[in-house]
Design a protein around this motif. Sequence first.
Motif, PDB file in Angstrom:
ATOM      1  N   UNK A 166      12.550   1.408  -2.561  1.00  0.00           N
ATOM      2  CA  UNK A 166      11.783   0.460  -3.371  1.00  0.00           C
ATOM      3  C   UNK A 166      11.258   1.182  -4.606  1.00  0.00           C
ATOM      4  N   UNK A 167      11.665   0.754  -5.815  1.00  0.00           N
ATOM      5  CA  UNK A 167      11.200   1.427  -7.023  1.00  0.00           C
ATOM      6  C   UNK A 167       9.729   1.141  -7.323  1.00  0.00           C
ATOM      7  N   UNK A 168       9.273  -0.032  -6.925  1.00  0.00           N
ATOM      8  CA  UNK A 168       7.877  -0.420  -7.090  1.00  0.00           C
ATOM      9  C   UNK A 168       7.315  -0.783  -5.718  1.00  0.00           C
ATOM     10  N   UNK A 169       6.020  -0.778  -5.545  1.00  0.00           N
ATOM     11  CA  UNK A 169       5.434  -1.099  -4.245  1.00  0.00           C
ATOM     12  C   UNK A 169       5.473  -2.593  -3.938  1.00  0.00           C
ATOM     13  N   UNK A 170       6.676  -3.116  -3.866  1.00  0.00           N
ATOM     14  CA  UNK A 170       6.890  -4.509  -3.480  1.00  0.00           C
ATOM     15  C   UNK A 170       8.330  -4.633  -2.998  1.00  0.00           C
ATOM     16  N   UNK A 178       0.854  -1.185   0.000  1.00  0.00           N
ATOM     17  CA  UNK A 178       0.000   0.000   0.000  1.00  0.00           C
ATOM     18  C   UNK A 178       0.895   1.242   0.000  1.00  0.00           C
ATOM     19  N   UNK A 179       0.858   2.009  -1.073  1.00  0.00           N
ATOM     20  CA  UNK A 179       1.744   3.159  -1.220  1.00  0.00           C
ATOM     21  C   UNK A 179       1.571   4.193  -0.115  1.00  0.00           C
ATOM     22  N   UNK A 180       0.376   4.289   0.432  1.00  0.00           N
ATOM     23  CA  UNK A 180       0.107   5.329   1.420  1.00  0.00           C
ATOM     24  C   UNK A 180       0.453   4.914   2.847  1.00  0.00           C
ATOM     25  N   UNK A 181       0.704   3.628   3.071  1.00  0.00           N
ATOM     26  CA  UNK A 181       0.914   3.191   4.448  1.00  0.00           C
ATOM     27  C   UNK A 181       2.188   2.354   4.590  1.00  0.00           C
ATOM     28  N   UNK A 182       2.082   1.033   4.362  1.00  0.00           N
ATOM     29  CA  UNK A 182       3.222   0.183   4.673  1.00  0.00           C
ATOM     30  C   UNK A 182       4.387   0.323   3.694  1.00  0.00           C
ATOM     31  N   UNK A 183       4.163   0.914   2.518  1.00  0.00           N
ATOM     32  CA  UNK A 183       5.264   1.129   1.579  1.00  0.00           C
ATOM     33  C   UNK A 183       6.286   2.081   2.187  1.00  0.00           C
ATOM     34  N   UNK A 184       5.817   3.156   2.841  1.00  0.00           N
ATOM     35  CA  UNK A 184       6.730   4.106   3.469  1.00  0.00           C
ATOM     36  C   UNK A 184       7.461   3.450   4.644  1.00  0.00           C
ATOM     37  N   UNK A 185       6.730   2.682   5.396  1.00  0.00           N
ATOM     38  CA  UNK A 185       7.333   1.980   6.523  1.00  0.00           C
ATOM     39  C   UNK A 185       8.403   1.001   6.018  1.00  0.00           C
ATOM     40  N   UNK A 186       8.073   0.285   4.950  1.00  0.00           N
ATOM     41  CA  UNK A 186       9.033  -0.666   4.385  1.00  0.00           C
ATOM     42  C   UNK A 186      10.298   0.051   3.921  1.00  0.00           C
TER      43      UNK A 186
END
Length: 568
Positions: A548-552, A493-501
């Motif tokens: 991370x270049x992509x949300x994964x 999720x770009x708005x939540x766990x992507x930033x955390x990751x």
Amino acid sequence: MHALFQKLDKRLLVVLLALPLLSLAVWFLRHPQDPQASLVYPQQTMHQRVILIPLDGRPPCRQFVIDAGHISGTEVVTPPHEIQDYYSQPGDTRAMMAWLQEVTAEQPADAIILSVDQLLYGGLLAAREHQADEAQMETLLSFLRNLHEKHPGVPIYAFSILPRLTPQDTIDGYEERRDIMAYSRLAGCKAAGLTIDEAKLQELHDRIPADSLARYLSHFKENAVLNEKLIDLTREGVIARLVLGQDDGEEYGIPNIEKYALQDYIGNYGLTKRQVFLTHGADEIALTLLAAWQNEKSGIQPRICLRYNTPEARDRVMPYMAVSTGVCAEEKIQLLGGSLAETPEEADFTLLISTNDADKDTMSSRQETVQFLTDSLESGHPIGLVDLSKHFTATETVLPQLIAGDFPLNCLLAYAGWNTTSNAVGTALAEACLYQSAQKEAFSTEEALARAASQVTFLQNRILEDYFYLKEDIDLINGSLKKAGYFNTADLDLEHNYRWANRMLQSLMMRQLQAYKHTPSLEAPFPVQTPEGIRHLRIKDLKADMSYPWPRTFEIYLESTPLLEMVP
């Protein structure tokens, strides 16, 4: 409340922008410079220009090629990000063609390397899911003919990827996908002449929804028609070289049926491997083509010696591969225009391929691998390392042994250990070929040192990502995400766990970097051949930027910045 967050974000931005400058200032205070030492920077002057339409926007397909181009003084020009694909969002194919016409008209290029999947579908993921009709194919073919007519002296190196065995994501349902893959494997075995359970094949056929099976099979038929048209275009001389790649293959499956049919199609017209080449892999093909073009342009046919960590390693089939490690490596050497050498003494360089598998009791080979690498350097034989792991774990790799033994890592001609054999071998061979070609063509000591700095930058990028991230930190990050309830790490999720990751990624990798950059293995001086003789460089400091270049979490964008100096 929203206004308060905006103010906080702006203040945080100011602090973040100031941090690199503060960090650099602190470093210089702690590391006063030797007045007799001269800093060396990566290659800045570009002598050649290659236009690249990448397979997709991920770093292995795009950024690796740009970075590797610097080793040989080649500017690799890529499309703007806004028209490039982004994860599941396809690239703008019309805008991509318009950009390619414009950029070739503005300034002459020495070569064009282009992904057919990007130009026709908008990237690899889009090619796996979307279909192209006859009119769309003809539009692409007409575009390529027109491009060749306008720039007949610029060779077009095109590559196209065969569909993988895994069904399209639009075919949903675990059991349905499992049955399709089982059906594909059995059909592949039957096509290869093996005895199969015909009743099981029919049972699977009847159980799979007719619409899903039709969509799966039509994907291969469409791809076969496209590739036959591309082969015809190569016969016409529009495409100077065509590479057909097999993505995430297995030994038996419907993808191989298409591959063998294309081999017959190529053979019927008597086309050479120089004209049309079938290879296993996808992400590394553009980089391999860059090195192949450089070899051809420089008149270099590298002699490469292959060595393996165990006698069985050459014949081992690693995960996601349709062929053995040895077949894959020899295939990549052919694609580069090289040939096999029997001994390191006869070779331009040696590539040692380690394929450790804890289940096969190969772990004891790691010390022998370290010794072979050490002996090769002491004998003056250039050598690169492909560091593969059957289970993608740090314990199966060789790099920790090298660091523990203070092996001078920057003496390696190449390093790679990404997820598949084809990716890792193709990347390592391309890096080694580009650097050897670059050193032979360096006209001054300054240029030779700058090219060495570019090569070390690429080398450290691969060590940091392929080992420290993919063999160590990725499992920690995925585990933390799953504990927090985010089980699909391939779609964040770009708005939540992507930033955390991203914060976890940067924190973990910075810890790794702080320990790694103070090891004798990294700090050891390494020789560089220049027109004025051997010079020695060493890394005084190593910084890196990653995200991370992509949300994964599957891959990362990583750029290292080694601070290099000449050894007085």
